[in-house]
Design a protein around this motif. Structure first.
Motif, mmCIF file in Angstrom:
data_model
loop_
_atom_site.group_PDB
_atom_site.id
_atom_site.type_symbol
_atom_site.label_atom_id
_atom_site.label_comp_id
_atom_site.label_asym_id
_atom_site.label_seq_id
_atom_site.Cartn_x
_atom_site.Cartn_y
_atom_site.Cartn_z
ATOM 1 N N ASP A 94 1.059 -1.159 0.280
ATOM 2 C CA ASP A 94 0.018 0.005 -0.139
ATOM 3 C C ASP A 94 1.199 1.192 -0.384
ATOM 4 O O ASP A 94 0.802 2.361 -0.733
ATOM 5 C CB ASP A 94 -1.212 0.135 1.409
ATOM 6 C CG ASP A 94 -2.163 -1.416 0.741
ATOM 7 O OD1 ASP A 94 -2.549 -1.285 -0.305
ATOM 8 O OD2 ASP A 94 -2.539 -1.513 2.208
ATOM 9 N N TYR A 95 1.837 1.146 0.518
ATOM 10 C CA TYR A 95 2.401 2.257 0.396
ATOM 11 C C TYR A 95 3.524 2.399 -0.362
ATOM 12 O O TYR A 95 3.535 3.607 -0.475
ATOM 13 C CB TYR A 95 4.313 2.293 1.949
ATOM 14 C CG TYR A 95 4.927 3.505 1.923
ATOM 15 C CD1 TYR A 95 4.243 4.899 2.719
ATOM 16 C CD2 TYR A 95 5.832 3.370 1.800
ATOM 17 C CE1 TYR A 95 5.437 5.778 2.400
ATOM 18 C CE2 TYR A 95 7.098 3.580 1.411
ATOM 19 C CZ TYR A 95 6.397 5.197 2.130
ATOM 20 O OH TYR A 95 7.446 6.128 1.942
ATOM 21 N N ILE A 96 4.411 1.733 -1.128
ATOM 22 C CA ILE A 96 4.930 1.783 -2.457
ATOM 23 C C ILE A 96 4.281 2.374 -3.640
ATOM 24 O O ILE A 96 4.653 2.913 -4.258
ATOM 25 C CB ILE A 96 6.005 0.560 -2.074
ATOM 26 C CG1 ILE A 96 6.436 0.884 -1.311
ATOM 27 C CG2 ILE A 96 6.742 0.443 -3.958
ATOM 28 C CD1 ILE A 96 7.938 1.191 -0.689
ATOM 29 N N HIS A 97 2.892 1.366 -3.266
ATOM 30 C CA HIS A 97 2.232 1.656 -5.050
ATOM 31 C C HIS A 97 1.568 3.294 -4.394
ATOM 32 O O HIS A 97 1.117 3.585 -5.136
ATOM 33 C CB HIS A 97 1.111 0.733 -4.784
ATOM 34 C CG HIS A 97 2.245 -0.317 -4.970
ATOM 35 N ND1 HIS A 97 2.355 -1.225 -4.166
ATOM 36 C CD2 HIS A 97 3.148 -0.632 -6.099
ATOM 37 C CE1 HIS A 97 3.347 -2.282 -5.209
ATOM 38 N NE2 HIS A 97 2.916 -1.388 -6.225
ATOM 39 N N SER A 98 1.856 4.367 -3.391
ATOM 40 C CA SER A 98 0.715 5.358 -3.385
ATOM 41 C C SER A 98 1.437 6.361 -4.239
ATOM 42 O O SER A 98 1.382 7.812 -3.482
ATOM 43 C CB SER A 98 0.553 5.576 -1.830
ATOM 44 O OG SER A 98 1.391 5.347 -1.267
ATOM 45 N N LEU A 99 2.910 5.846 -3.571
ATOM 46 C CA LEU A 99 3.991 7.331 -4.012
ATOM 47 C C LEU A 99 3.776 7.268 -5.536
ATOM 48 O O LEU A 99 3.055 6.274 -6.660
ATOM 49 C CB LEU A 99 5.664 6.327 -3.678
ATOM 50 C CG LEU A 99 5.901 6.061 -2.649
ATOM 51 C CD1 LEU A 99 7.390 5.285 -2.078
ATOM 52 C CD2 LEU A 99 5.699 7.341 -1.815
ATOM 53 N N PRO A 100 4.448 8.432 -6.117
ATOM 54 C CA PRO A 100 4.060 9.121 -7.060
ATOM 55 C C PRO A 100 5.372 8.319 -8.416
ATOM 56 O O PRO A 100 6.471 9.208 -8.828
ATOM 57 C CB PRO A 100 4.407 10.224 -7.290
ATOM 58 C CG PRO A 100 5.486 10.540 -6.104
ATOM 59 C CD PRO A 100 5.132 9.648 -4.989
ATOM 60 N N SER A 262 -3.839 -6.980 -7.677
ATOM 61 C CA SER A 262 -4.471 -6.132 -7.234
ATOM 62 C C SER A 262 -3.329 -6.328 -5.848
ATOM 63 O O SER A 262 -2.368 -7.753 -5.795
ATOM 64 C CB SER A 262 -6.106 -7.168 -6.617
ATOM 65 O OG SER A 262 -6.591 -6.187 -5.532
ATOM 66 N N LEU A 263 -3.265 -5.081 -5.087
ATOM 67 C CA LEU A 263 -3.068 -4.873 -3.715
ATOM 68 C C LEU A 263 -3.598 -5.787 -2.876
ATOM 69 O O LEU A 263 -2.699 -6.184 -2.002
ATOM 70 C CB LEU A 263 -3.037 -3.094 -2.926
ATOM 71 C CG LEU A 263 -2.386 -2.317 -4.221
ATOM 72 C CD1 LEU A 263 -2.160 -0.797 -3.747
ATOM 73 C CD2 LEU A 263 -0.751 -2.266 -4.283
#
Length: 670
Positions: A94-100, A262-263
């Motif tokens: 969740d964290y890594i894929h929330s980055l730009p 999917s995450l």
């Protein structure tokens, strides 16, 4: 929500380096230790007096090869797992894929880092190998070309294994399963083919299991294929290109899967819903074939084969659901299993009924170009390149009979076997009462038909007699009879070593005598009848044909039916040295085998247990001793036990049938 993406992220690169940099550093130390350092330890310093450091390396994989292969197949897998560990943990994903940063950039950035981590250790080791090259004691122990070959091979194959691990990781949400799946991915194709072949053997009579198992199935396993190529130094640019292309394909498929997964699949056994039934039924099928093969082979019974199918399929189905659900409470999901069993039953009935007519098919005579016939079916798949003539490992290709009579006789035997459909137990095979026979037809249309059967030769003696007594069969059953024999040209010496005679073997170096002996052997073999070949008499001696390096090219027993060889030896005054003579024997002790026992090990180890029995008859007459010497056997069953006491050798215990004992001696043994 991502508002902006970049093609390269320095922060993520540094973070990934911190996570996996230790793997690259450790791999560098490992390679330096198992290749350059080992060469320094083995090939530098003072050369010992035995001249150990003499052989040049054919490939650098000869140095700690097993360790090189071990790390080649593990380090890239560990690296792939740690690089993408974040997608197997929900919070990290969740964290890594929330980055730009786009998923594509993340994926290829990690792939690039992984490839660099695998390439740099190899380059460092290659440089070290180059620097120490001139310090070793053996001139040209290895060349710059060998270093380049080693480096390129190692890099390509490391990347190939790394790509396989990436591919496996994109379809699971668990790191431990990623590691398991990558090895299953490499082994599965060969395993499925082998399982299928072993199971078909129970359905189609005559199915050539050994032949199809030997059809380079091991080449489907990258581990075995790579090791074989690198050990022999026979890797080709084509094979490297193929591994590179496959690695690229696996990376691109993995990238697509990474972008679509999917995450929420983090910590799930399977990352895609559509893949779950494939996983369950694939595991069920593999388990069914494996356990069916196991029980069928061990118990040699079709009923046990069915039991194995039921046990294996149920085990695989339940295990598959347990892995997906991560719990043992899956016993209510039985509908899918019933459907699987129904499909399996339909397929099994189709195979058993043999709707294709495989078991009864026999090529028409006019369609046959040539046929192979023999007990050694492995020769049909034997690779000539695996034989090294320089080391005395001579290759004998399978021979296909083409004369009309021989082909017809072989086909007649095959036809009778198909008609009789003999049932042979595993016990008969193990005892030697039955054996396996292979037929391989080359048809005029270019196709090949191969069949294998278990038979008792005694049931088909009339057929065997016609085949074995044909000139073509004899010509190609013995090296020495082959008109264009290439191996015999290496022969420079013949040694004749007599049984139970402790004297040195007879050595013949005269080319003219060697040729005349060959001719005597040829004539003796051509005059042999089928009955001569099936006698259980022990040969007088072995005639070994040696090359200039002292390696055996061929070995032919001096059979007691070889009258022309006997005549030649007498003419050359070698006969008495080429066989055991009556004067070499102290006496012969004979006793009736009243208990009808087979040849016992304790008799052989301690012959006095036989000679001291009540009723034993001792023979010292040279003519009678010569008679028994001329009828010595290699059989384990017999009506009489005969002990030969040699003057210069240990006693020998043999079994004789009642037909082999003279009447006057039988009378004394009553």
């Amino acid at each position: 929500m991502q508002s902006k993406t970049s093609s390269f992220n320095r922060g993520m690169w540094i973070q990934s380096m911190r996570n996996v940099g230790w793997i690259g550093a450790l791999y560098t130390l490992i390679l330096l230790f198992i290749v350059p350092l080992q060469i320094i330890l083995r090939y530098t310093g003072e050369v010992n007096k035995d001249g150990v450091y003499t052989e040049r390396l054919k490939t650098l994989f000869e140095v700690s090869g097993s360790l090189q292969y071990l790390f080649m197949f593990t380090v890239p897998v560990v690296l792939a797992i740690f690089l993408f560990r974040y997608i197997q943990t929900k919070s990290a994903a969740d964290y890594i894929h929330s980055l730009p940063i786009s998923r594509g950039v993340l994926f290829w950035q990690n792939v690039l880092l992984g490839i660099v981590s695998l390439i740099l250790p190899v380059i460092v080791s290659a440089i070290a190998l180059f620097l120490i090259k001139d310090s070793v004691n053996v001139d040209d122990l290895y060349t710059l070309k060998l270093i380049l070959h080693w480096a390129i091979d190692t890099i390509v194959l490391n990347i190939f294994v790394f790509a396989g691990a990436l591919f496996a990781g994109m379809f699971t949400g668990m790191s431990i399963l990623q590691g398991a799946f990558v090895y299953i991915l490499f082994i599965l194709p060969a395993a499925l083919v082998q399982f299928f072949i072993m199971n078909i053997n129970f359905y189609w009579y005559g199915f050539a299991t050994n032949y199809y198992s030997g059809q380079n199935i091991q080449n489907l396993v990258p581990f075995i294929r790579i090791i074989d190529l690198l050990d022999a130094g026979k890797e080709s640019y084509l094979s490297l290109v193929i591994y590179t292309i496959v690695a690229c394909m696996l990376c691109f498929i993995a990238c697509i899967a990474y972008q679509k997964r999917s995450l929420e699949t983090a910590t799930h056994a399977i990352a895609f819903k559509w893949l779950k039934p494939i996983f369950i039924y694939g595991l069920t099928t593999c388990s069914l074939l494996l356990w069916g093969m196991y029980f069928g082979e061990v118990k040699d019974s079709f009923k046990w084969l069915i039991f194995g199918y039921l046990f294996g399929s149920l085990l695989g189905y339940i295990l598959g659901h347990m892995i997906l659900a991560k719990t043992w409470r899956v016993f209510r999901k039985w509908k899918g299993y019933i459907l699987f069993v129904a499909v399996a039953v339909v397929i099994g009935i189709g195979l058993k009924v043999d709707v294709f007519g495989y078991s009864t098919y026999l090529p028409n005579q006019e369609k046959i170009q040539s046929v192979y016939f023999g007990e050694e079916g492995y020769s049909l798949t034997d690779n000539p390149k695996s034989h090294d003539i320089e080391q005395g490992d001579y290759y004998k290709p399978p021979y296909y009979y083409s004369s009309r009579d021989t082909v017809n006789f072989i086909r007649a035997l095959h036809k009778q076997i198909v008609k009789d459909h003999p049932t042979i137990s595993k016990r008969e095979m193990q005892s030697g009462d039955a054996h396996e026979i292979t037929f391989a037809y080359n048809l005029k249309n270019g196709k090949k038909v191969v069949r294998q059967y278990r038979i008792r030769e005694a049931d088909y003696e009339a057929f065997y007699k016609r085949i074995i007594e044909t000139p073509e069969y004899k010509n190609h059953s013995y090296y020495i009879l082959e008109p264009d024999n290439k191996n015999m040209r290496y022969v420079t010496e013949v040694q004749i070593d007599a049984m139970y005679k402790k004297s040195e073997p007879i050595t013949i170096n005269d080319p003219n005598k060697i040729e005349s002996l060959k001719e005597a052997i040829r004539t003796s073999i051509q005059n042999q009848t089928y009955e001569d070949t099936k006698t259980r008499q022990q040969s007088w001696s072995s005639i070994d044909f040696m090359d200039g390096n002292g390696q055996r090219v061929d070995s032919i027993p001096f059979e007691k039916s070889y009258k022309e060889v006997e005549k030649w030896l007498k003419h050359e005054k070698m006969f008495e040295d080429a066989r055991i003579m009556p004067e070499d024997v102290s006496n012969v002790v004979i006793i009736k085998n009243k208990d009808h026992k087979t040849l016992q090990p304790e008799w052989v180890n301690n012959p006095s247990t036989v000679t001291k029995r009540k009723g034993a008859l001792t023979i010292k007459d040279s003519k009678q001793i010569d008679y028994f010497l001329s009828h010595t056997t290699i059989q384990e069953h017999g009506d009489y036990i005969v002990v030969f006491r040699y003057k210069n050798s240990s006693p020998d215990v043999q079994m004789f049938d009642t037909s082999m004992i003279p009447t006057e001696i039988k009378e004394k043994l009553k």
